[in-house]
Design an enzyme around this catalytic site. Structure first.
Site, mmCIF file in Angstrom:
data_model
loop_
_atom_site.group_PDB
_atom_site.id
_atom_site.type_symbol
_atom_site.label_atom_id
_atom_site.label_comp_id
_atom_site.label_asym_id
_atom_site.label_seq_id
_atom_site.Cartn_x
_atom_site.Cartn_y
_atom_site.Cartn_z
ATOM 1 N N ASP A 13 10.567 -4.877 -8.414
ATOM 2 C CA ASP A 13 9.377 -5.191 -9.214
ATOM 3 C C ASP A 13 9.620 -6.233 -10.293
ATOM 4 O O ASP A 13 8.969 -6.235 -11.347
ATOM 5 C CB ASP A 13 8.810 -3.901 -9.865
ATOM 6 N N LYS A 16 8.843 -10.881 -7.845
ATOM 7 C CA LYS A 16 9.211 -11.746 -6.709
ATOM 8 C C LYS A 16 7.980 -12.378 -6.055
ATOM 9 O O LYS A 16 7.960 -13.571 -5.754
ATOM 10 C CB LYS A 16 9.999 -10.929 -5.661
ATOM 11 N N ASN A 38 7.526 -0.326 1.531
ATOM 12 C CA ASN A 38 7.945 0.213 0.228
ATOM 13 C C ASN A 38 7.784 -0.877 -0.835
ATOM 14 O O ASN A 38 7.661 -0.589 -2.020
ATOM 15 C CB ASN A 38 9.404 0.731 0.256
ATOM 16 N N GLY A 40 5.911 -3.828 -2.949
ATOM 17 C CA GLY A 40 4.559 -4.152 -3.411
ATOM 18 C C GLY A 40 4.701 -5.415 -4.229
ATOM 19 O O GLY A 40 5.243 -5.378 -5.330
ATOM 20 N N HIS A 41 4.325 -6.547 -3.659
ATOM 21 C CA HIS A 41 4.510 -7.841 -4.315
ATOM 22 C C HIS A 41 3.152 -8.353 -4.786
ATOM 23 O O HIS A 41 2.270 -8.626 -3.975
ATOM 24 C CB HIS A 41 5.184 -8.825 -3.354
ATOM 25 N N THR A 129 9.381 5.957 -1.894
ATOM 26 C CA THR A 129 7.967 5.576 -1.870
ATOM 27 C C THR A 129 7.206 6.391 -0.818
ATOM 28 O O THR A 129 5.988 6.248 -0.701
ATOM 29 C CB THR A 129 7.816 4.078 -1.534
ATOM 30 N N VAL A 297 2.632 -0.004 -5.476
ATOM 31 C CA VAL A 297 2.368 0.719 -4.229
ATOM 32 C C VAL A 297 1.972 2.161 -4.515
ATOM 33 O O VAL A 297 0.998 2.673 -3.982
ATOM 34 C CB VAL A 297 3.633 0.702 -3.327
ATOM 35 N N LYS A 328 8.086 -11.944 -17.191
ATOM 36 C CA LYS A 328 7.471 -11.034 -18.157
ATOM 37 C C LYS A 328 7.999 -11.234 -19.578
ATOM 38 O O LYS A 328 8.089 -10.274 -20.344
ATOM 39 C CB LYS A 328 7.615 -9.585 -17.680
ATOM 40 N N ASP A 330 6.474 -12.590 -21.938
ATOM 41 C CA ASP A 330 5.371 -12.311 -22.865
ATOM 42 C C ASP A 330 5.310 -10.842 -23.281
ATOM 43 O O ASP A 330 4.756 -10.526 -24.332
ATOM 44 C CB ASP A 330 4.033 -12.720 -22.212
ATOM 45 N N VAL A 408 5.402 -16.362 -18.146
ATOM 46 C CA VAL A 408 4.816 -15.887 -19.403
ATOM 47 C C VAL A 408 3.484 -15.167 -19.186
ATOM 48 O O VAL A 408 2.690 -15.020 -20.113
ATOM 49 C CB VAL A 408 4.646 -17.052 -20.409
ATOM 50 N N GLY A 409 3.241 -14.732 -17.966
ATOM 51 C CA GLY A 409 2.018 -14.007 -17.661
ATOM 52 C C GLY A 409 1.922 -13.835 -16.161
ATOM 53 O O GLY A 409 2.653 -14.498 -15.410
HETATM 54 P P1 GDP Z 1 7.638 -7.662 -7.152
HETATM 55 O O1 GDP Z 1 7.690 -6.389 -6.394
HETATM 56 O O2 GDP Z 1 8.994 -8.154 -7.543
HETATM 57 O O3 GDP Z 1 6.830 -8.742 -6.478
HETATM 58 O O4 GDP Z 1 6.893 -7.315 -8.528
HETATM 59 P P2 GDP Z 1 5.565 -6.409 -8.682
HETATM 60 O O5 GDP Z 1 4.397 -7.168 -8.203
HETATM 61 O O6 GDP Z 1 5.781 -5.053 -8.117
HETATM 62 O O7 GDP Z 1 5.543 -6.203 -10.260
HETATM 63 C C1 GDP Z 1 5.467 -7.266 -11.136
HETATM 64 C C2 GDP Z 1 4.219 -7.042 -12.014
HETATM 65 O O8 GDP Z 1 4.285 -7.878 -13.141
HETATM 66 C C3 GDP Z 1 2.931 -7.401 -11.321
HETATM 67 O O9 GDP Z 1 1.908 -6.565 -11.805
HETATM 68 C C4 GDP Z 1 2.697 -8.848 -11.747
HETATM 69 O O10 GDP Z 1 1.318 -9.214 -11.716
HETATM 70 C C5 GDP Z 1 3.198 -8.805 -13.153
HETATM 71 N N1 GDP Z 1 3.804 -10.044 -13.651
HETATM 72 C C6 GDP Z 1 4.546 -10.965 -12.983
HETATM 73 N N2 GDP Z 1 5.005 -11.907 -13.836
HETATM 74 C C7 GDP Z 1 4.554 -11.581 -15.059
HETATM 75 C C8 GDP Z 1 4.697 -12.148 -16.372
HETATM 76 O O11 GDP Z 1 5.383 -13.145 -16.583
HETATM 77 N N3 GDP Z 1 4.076 -11.503 -17.412
HETATM 78 C C9 GDP Z 1 3.331 -10.388 -17.230
HETATM 79 N N4 GDP Z 1 2.766 -9.838 -18.284
HETATM 80 N N5 GDP Z 1 3.162 -9.825 -16.014
HETATM 81 C C10 GDP Z 1 3.775 -10.406 -14.957
HETATM 82 P P1 IMO Z 2 9.541 -4.254 -4.524
HETATM 83 O O1 IMO Z 2 9.841 -5.141 -3.331
HETATM 84 C C1 IMO Z 2 10.768 -0.836 -6.949
HETATM 85 C C2 IMO Z 2 12.677 2.504 -4.833
HETATM 86 C C3 IMO Z 2 11.913 3.809 -4.772
HETATM 87 C C4 IMO Z 2 13.075 4.787 -4.736
HETATM 88 C C5 IMO Z 2 14.098 4.058 -3.870
HETATM 89 C C6 IMO Z 2 14.082 4.454 -2.400
HETATM 90 O O2 IMO Z 2 8.096 -4.130 -4.842
HETATM 91 O O3 IMO Z 2 10.397 -4.666 -5.682
HETATM 92 P P2 IMO Z 2 12.422 3.985 -0.376
HETATM 93 O O4 IMO Z 2 10.981 4.281 -0.205
HETATM 94 O O5 IMO Z 2 12.779 2.538 -0.252
HETATM 95 O O6 IMO Z 2 13.307 4.848 0.479
HETATM 96 O O7 IMO Z 2 12.750 4.424 -1.903
HETATM 97 O O8 IMO Z 2 13.788 2.690 -3.975
HETATM 98 N N1 IMO Z 2 11.922 1.327 -4.326
HETATM 99 C C7 IMO Z 2 11.402 0.376 -5.109
HETATM 100 N N2 IMO Z 2 11.355 0.280 -6.460
HETATM 101 N N3 IMO Z 2 10.276 -1.825 -6.168
HETATM 102 C C8 IMO Z 2 10.351 -1.755 -4.821
HETATM 103 O O9 IMO Z 2 9.998 -2.783 -4.020
HETATM 104 C C9 IMO Z 2 10.890 -0.595 -4.234
HETATM 105 N N4 IMO Z 2 11.075 -0.190 -2.965
HETATM 106 C C10 IMO Z 2 11.727 0.974 -3.039
HETATM 107 O O10 IMO Z 2 11.107 3.990 -5.913
HETATM 108 O O11 IMO Z 2 13.628 4.921 -6.008
HETATM 109 MG MG MG Z 3 6.902 -4.447 -6.463
#
Ligand code: GDP
Ligand code: IMO
Ligand code: MG
Length: 419
Positions: A13, A16, A38, A40-41, A129, A297, A328, A330, A408-409
Site C-alpha cells: 500500500d 504503487k 489481494n 488493491g492499487h 485478505t 480491498v 504521502k 503531505d 504530495v497527494g
Molecule cells: P498500492 O497498493 O501500493 O497501490 O497503494 P494503495 O492504493 O493500497 O494505498 C495508497 C493510498 O494512498 C491510496 O488511497 C492512494 O489514493 C493514496 N495516495 C497515494 N499517494 C498519495 C499521496 O501522496 N498523498 C496522499 N495523501 N495519499 C496518497
Molecule cells: P498491495 O499490492 C498490504 C497482507 C495481508 C496479510 C498478508 C497475507 O495493495 O500493496 P494474503 O491475502 O496475501 O495471503 O495476506 O499480506 N497483504 C497486503 N497488505 N497491501 C497488499 O497489497 C497486500 N496483500 C496482502 O494483509 O497481512
Molecule cells: Mg494496496
C-alpha cells in the site's frame, strides 16, 4: 531495451498504483508479475477514483499494452467484476490486456481453505485478505494448480478433481460448504476470462524488449511481505522482490534496468505480524486519520508508525533499488516533529542491520523538525519548504539512493519529478 521494475519497499500500500499510472506514458507496456486480488492499487485522476486488483495500473493511459504475467494468481470471478467495471469506465480492455497461459487460477475452494487456515492458526493467524492467495500458490508449488492455459483441455474434469481434493481437506476439519452457486458463477467467469488475449507472455515481453520497446513491471504487496525475505510467517505467498519480476514474467535478470523502490514518508501495515515502529498512541491515530489508512480491498484499519530506515535499507539491498519514490509526504504536513528509526535496540545492543526476527526490537529514533506547510498544492521542487528539503536530504543520506519522485497527494497531478 531493459525492463524497469516498480515495487513496494514496506508492507504494501505504498502507492504503487498511483505511480505506475503516472509513469505509464513513458512505456510501451506494463506488466504485473506476482500476487493477485489481494492487491488493491488506487488511482485518482480527473476527480475519479479506481481500485485495481489483478489488472495492471497502466490501463487508464491510452494505447499501452497491459500484461498479467505467469507469476500472478487470478480469481476469475473477481477478474470479471474488475474488468466489467473498467469497461463501464470506457476502457477497451480486450484490446489492451493480455494474460499469461501460465498464470494460475484461484478456485472458490481456495478461499475456503484460506479461511480454514486462518481459523486453525487461532491467535497466530496472519490476517490474510481472505482471497485464497496462500492456497492457490500452495497448489502451484505442490504441482496441483490449474492454469489459464488449461481452460481448453478437459477443464471441468480437472477443476472437479482439484475441487474434490480441497473439499476432502475441508471436510477433515468438519466443514461441509455448499459451493454449488459459487461454482456455477466461477465457471461462467472462466468462460469470460478465456475471451481475453491468452498468450505466452514470456515470449511476448522478451520480443518487446528485443524490438526496442519499453516495459514497466508493477509489483504488488511489498518487500516486507515477501515469502522468503519478509517478516515470515506474516507474509504473502509470492516473491514480491525484484527477482520475482524475472520469475513472474520470464525475464532474464540481465534484462532488468531501473528498479524504482516506493515507500511512504512514514510506514503502515495491515494484517498481523511484527512492526517495529508501530505507534499505539494518538500520533498513530493521527497518521491513520490524515492518511486515510484503511485497506483498499478489505477496508481494514492499517496500523501506522514512523518510517523505518533499517527495514528500508534491507529492502533497497534485496531489490537493487536505483531510484526511490516517496509517497504521502503531505500526510506529515501537520506534525511539529517527525521521527525516523535509523537503528534497532536488541536487548541493549544497537544494530543498523535488519535481523532474523524483529519481534522484540526497540526502534532508535532520530528526531527531525516538521515543515508545517501544505504540500498538496506544490508543483515544483523549488517550492518545497526548507524542513521538507532537509527531511528528503536526511533520507537520501541514510538510504544511499536518490529520491527522484515525491508524491504530495493522491491525484495523478500531485506528483513531483525531481531533477
Ligand atoms: P498500492 O497498493 O501500493 O497501490 O497503494 P494503495 O492504493 O493500497 O494505498 C495508497 C493510498 O494512498 C491510496 O488511497 C492512494 O489514493 C493514496 N495516495 C497515494 N499517494 C498519495 C499521496 O501522496 N498523498 C496522499 N495523501 N495519499 C496518497
Ligand atoms: P498491495 O499490492 C498490504 C497482507 C495481508 C496479510 C498478508 C497475507 O495493495 O500493496 P494474503 O491475502 O496475501 O495471503 O495476506 O499480506 N497483504 C497486503 N497488505 N497491501 C497488499 O497489497 C497486500 N496483500 C496482502 O494483509 O497481512
Ligand atoms: Mg494496496
Amino acid at each position: 531495451m531493459k525492463a524497469d521494475v516498480l515495487l513496494g519497499l514496506q508492507w504494501g500500500d505504498e502507492g504503487k498504483g498511483k505511480v505506475v499510472d503516472v509513469l505509464t506514458p513513458r512505456y510501451d507496456a506494463v506488466a504485473r508479475f506476482q500476487g493477485g486480488p489481494n492487491a488493491g492499487h488506487t488511482l485518482e485522476f480527473n476527480g475519479t477514483h479506481h481500485v485495481l486488483r489483478s489488472i495492471p495500473s497502466g490501463v487508464f493511459q491510452q494505447g499501452q499494452e497491459n500484461i498479467i504475467g505467469n507469476g500472478v494468481v487470478i480469481d476469475p470471478i473477481l477478474f470479471m467484476e474488475e474488468a466489467r467495471e473498467l469497461e463501464q469506465c470506457g476502457v477497451d480492455l480486450h484490446s489492451v490486456l493480455s494474460i499469461s497461459r501460465k498464470a494460475h487460477l484461484i478456485l472458490p475452494t481456495h478461499r475456503l481453505l484460506d479461511a480454514l487456515g486462518e481459523r486453525l492458526k487461532g491467535d497466530a493467524r496472519i490476517g490474510t485478505t481472505g482471497k485464497g492467495i496462500g492456497p492457490a500458490y500452495t497448489d502451484k508449488v505442490r504441482r496441483s494448480g490449474l492454469r489459464v492455459g488449461d481452460i481448453d483441455n478437459d477443464f471441468v474434469a480437472a477443476y472437479q478433481r482439484a475441487r474434490n481434493t480441497h473439499l476432502a481437506h475441508l471436510q477433515a476439519f468438519g466443514e461441509n460448504p455448499d459451493i454449488a452457486q459459487v461454482e456455477q458463477q466461477w465457471l461462467q467467469a472462466v468462460d469470460y476470462l478465456r475471451q481475453f488475449r491468452i498468450i505466452d507472455t514470456e515470449f511476448y515481453v522478451n520480443n518487446l524488449l528485443s524490438q526496442g520497446k519499453s516495459l514497466l513491471c508493477e509489483g504488488a504487496q511489498g518487500t516486507m511481505l515477501d515469502v522468503d525475505h519478509g517478516s515470515y510467517p506474516f507474509v504473502t505467498s509470492s516473491s514480491t522482490i525484484c527477482a520475482g519480476a524475472c520469475a513472474g514474467l520470464g525475464l532474464p535478470p540481465s534484462k532488468i534496468g531501473e528498479v524504482f523502490g516506493i515507500f511512504k514518508a512514514y510506514c503502515t501495515r495491515v494484517g498481523a505480524g511484527p512492526f517495529p515502529t508501530e505507534l499505539h498512541n494518538d500520533t498513530g491515530e493521527q497518521l491513520r486519520r490524515i492518511g486515510h489508512e484503511y485497506g483498499a480491498v478489505t477496508g481494514r484499519e492499517r496500523r501506522c508508525g514512523w518510517i523505518d530506515l533499517v527495514a528500508l535499507r534491507y529492502a533497497i539491498m534485496l531489490n537493487g533499488v536505483t531510484q526511490l519514490i516517496m509517497m504521502k509526504s503531505d500526510v506529515l504536513d501537520g506534525f511539529d516533529t517527525i521521527l525516523a528509526c535509523d537503528a534497532y535496540d536488541i536487548k541493549g545492543s544497537i544494530t543498523r542491520h535488519f535481523p532474523y526476527s524483529v519481534e522484540n526490537v526497540k526502534p532508535v529514533y532520530t528526531s527531525l523538525p516538521g515543515w508545517r506547510f501544505n504540500l498538496t498544492h506544490i508543483t515544483t521542487e523549488e517550492q518545497f519548504p526548507d524542513a521538507f528539503k532537509a527531511y528528503i536530504h536526511f533520507l537520501e543520506e541514510h538510504l544511499g539512493v536518490p529520491i527522484t519522485i515525491v508524491s504530495v497527494g493522491p491525484d495523478r497531478e500531485q506528483t513531483i519529478l525531481r531533477k
